[in-house]
Enzyme design. Structure first.
Site, PDB file in Angstrom:
ATOM      1  N   TYR A 149      -6.401   3.276   3.325  1.00 23.47           N
ATOM      2  CA  TYR A 149      -5.378   4.089   3.392  1.00 23.47           C
ATOM      3  C   TYR A 149      -4.764   4.829   1.755  1.00 23.47           C
ATOM      4  CZ  TYR A 149       0.306   4.170   3.456  1.00 23.47           C
ATOM      5  OH  TYR A 149       1.006   4.657   4.390  1.00 23.47           O
ATOM      6  N   ASN A 221     -10.504   0.284  -2.458  1.00 21.72           N
ATOM      7  CA  ASN A 221      -8.645   0.366  -2.120  1.00 21.72           C
ATOM      8  C   ASN A 221      -8.203  -0.565  -1.731  1.00 21.72           C
ATOM      9  OD1 ASN A 221      -6.464   2.112  -1.748  1.00 21.72           O
ATOM     10  ND2 ASN A 221      -6.386   2.158   0.227  1.00 21.72           N
ATOM     11  N   SER A 255      -8.212  -1.797   2.009  1.00 20.44           N
ATOM     12  CA  SER A 255      -9.701  -1.624   2.572  1.00 20.44           C
ATOM     13  C   SER A 255     -10.764  -1.380   1.546  1.00 20.44           C
ATOM     14  CB  SER A 255      -8.978  -0.375   3.944  1.00 20.44           C
ATOM     15  OG  SER A 255      -8.405  -0.900   4.571  1.00 20.44           O
ATOM     16  N   SER A 293      -6.352  -5.138   5.240  1.00 24.39           N
ATOM     17  CA  SER A 293      -7.838  -4.806   4.332  1.00 24.39           C
ATOM     18  C   SER A 293      -8.941  -4.582   5.528  1.00 24.39           C
ATOM     19  CB  SER A 293      -8.913  -5.748   3.447  1.00 24.39           C
ATOM     20  OG  SER A 293      -9.213  -4.955   2.540  1.00 24.39           O
ATOM     21  N   GLY A 294      -9.015  -2.977   5.942  1.00 24.39           N
ATOM     22  CA  GLY A 294     -10.548  -3.037   6.625  1.00 24.39           C
ATOM     23  C   GLY A 294     -11.914  -2.914   5.591  1.00 24.39           C
TER      24      GLY A 294
END
Length: 372
Positions: A149, A221, A255, A293-294
């Site tokens: 993101y 990120n 992420s 967080s992915g």
């Protein structure tokens, strides 16, 4: 590449972690990049335009797309043995179901911003049909596309990444030294409250008289400033400044996507085991897999192309390093992920994006004073 050492600087001259003399584990490959794995190439399209207040559909734009080609273009229809692992599933990496089912995928991988993931996935099919139409004439494709993101700096709802931008990243993909920092899908990304994005590293592993390469690429990120750690030293608490400036409130969103590539012969279950070690490298930098967080990871091997292709009507044969000898490759994953994240932070500059939102770069002067 220029005349400078690719271990110390990127092709454009940005510093890499090793330029600060920080002691690291393992032996890097020639370019200390995922492209050290033979046949693997990386391409970027970077989109930076506009300043000031957000106007959805107009900008400011701070985004892009990264392409990772697991094989040379002519061989992209040939699958690679692969595994995936999700440490925290608040994100997207398409194609995971077929990888879980068959232990392989084909076609290039894309990484972009969260709201452009579908565009890059579909653009991959368009590009493959143009480049290798036979690969899709009688079958279907399930490309791998991933995202993080970037809405704090980028007009993410303006959908600025186009099919043409993705094709440009594929067409421009190359081996050798590659750029890092605010490029490609990493353009608008933030890690530990510092400007981050795209980073890479590699390690050489000797086994039974043979040299294998394992490369890592991250789109970083994630993370909270107070957890930031460099080589075991908790530096976050002493780095309160420079701070992010929030003209618009920044929700805790982050992420990390990591891609691990190797030319070592491994079976799909072993590729999943490599992917499972990525979080250990992230933890070395202070990333703990927080709720928003992915943290999703892909690992693939370029070895055994005929077995991965699995032609009908004959027994397939695959070579593989036994599980009891896999530990040095686990070391390489952890080392590579840690260094790739730090490279993404070091090869960077301050960035101001939508609404004047500001993200500082990790100060090079502080790195020199602290580690130099």
């Amino acid at each position: 590449m220029g005349s400078h050492d690719p271990h110390l600087r990127t092709p454009s001259g940005k510093p890499r972690l090793r330029s600060f003399g920080i002691a690291l584990d393992g032996t890097p490959g020639r370019f200390n990049a995922i492209t050290d794995v033979p046949g693997v190439s990386v391409g970027y399209t970077t989109l930076i335009s506009g300043d000031g207040p957000l106007q959805v559909g107009t900008g400011p734009v701070r985004t892009g797309v990264t392409a990772i080609l697991p094989r040379p273009v002519a061989d992209l229809a040939t699958p690679v043995f692969a595994g995936v692992f999700s440490q925290n599933g608040n994100g997207e990496l398409t194609g995971t179901h077929i990888i879980e089912e068959t232990g392989a995928f084909n076609f290039p991988v894309t990484i972009t911003n969260t709201h452009s993931c579908g565009v890059t996935r579909d653009a991959t099919l368009r590009w493959m049909h143009k480049i290798l139409p036979a690969a899709l004439d009688t079958g279907w494709g399930l490309p791998v596309a991933a995202e993080t993101y970037d809405g704090f700096l980028n007009d993410i709802n303006g959908h600025h990444v186009s099919v043409e931008h993705v094709a440009k990243a594929f067409d421009g993909a190359s081996g050798g030294a590659i750029e890092e920092g605010s490029v490609g899908g990493g353009t608008g990304m933030i890690t530990f409250g510092f400007k981050a994005g795209s980073g890479t590293a590699s390690r050489i592993i000797e086994w039974q008289g043979k040299r294998y390469t394992l490369g890592v690429f991250v789109q970083a990120n994630f993370g909270k400033r107070h957890n930031f750690t460099i080589r075991g030293r908790r530096v976050g608490p002493e780095l309160v400044e420079p701070a992010i400036r929030e003209a618009t409130a920044r929700a805790e969103k982050g992420s990390i996507i990591a891609v691990v590539a190797t030319d070592a012969p491994f079976l799909p279950h072993q590729m999943k085991r490599l992917a499972r070690r990525v979080p250990l490298g992230i933890a070395m930098t202070g990333g703990y897999g927080y709720h928003s967080s992915g943290d999703i990871f892909l690992a693939f091997s370029t070895a055994n192309p005929q077995a991965a292709h699995g032609a009908s009507g004959s027994i397939g044969y695959a070579e593989f390093i036994p599980d009891v000898d896999i530990d040095p490759f686990f070391d390489a994953v952890v080392q590579g992920v840690e260094e790739a994240i730090l490279n993404a932070l070091v090869a960077n500059e301050d960035m101001t994006g939508r609404d004047g939102n500001f993200v500082p770069a990790l100060a090079k002067s502080w790195l020199k004073e602290t580690f130099g």
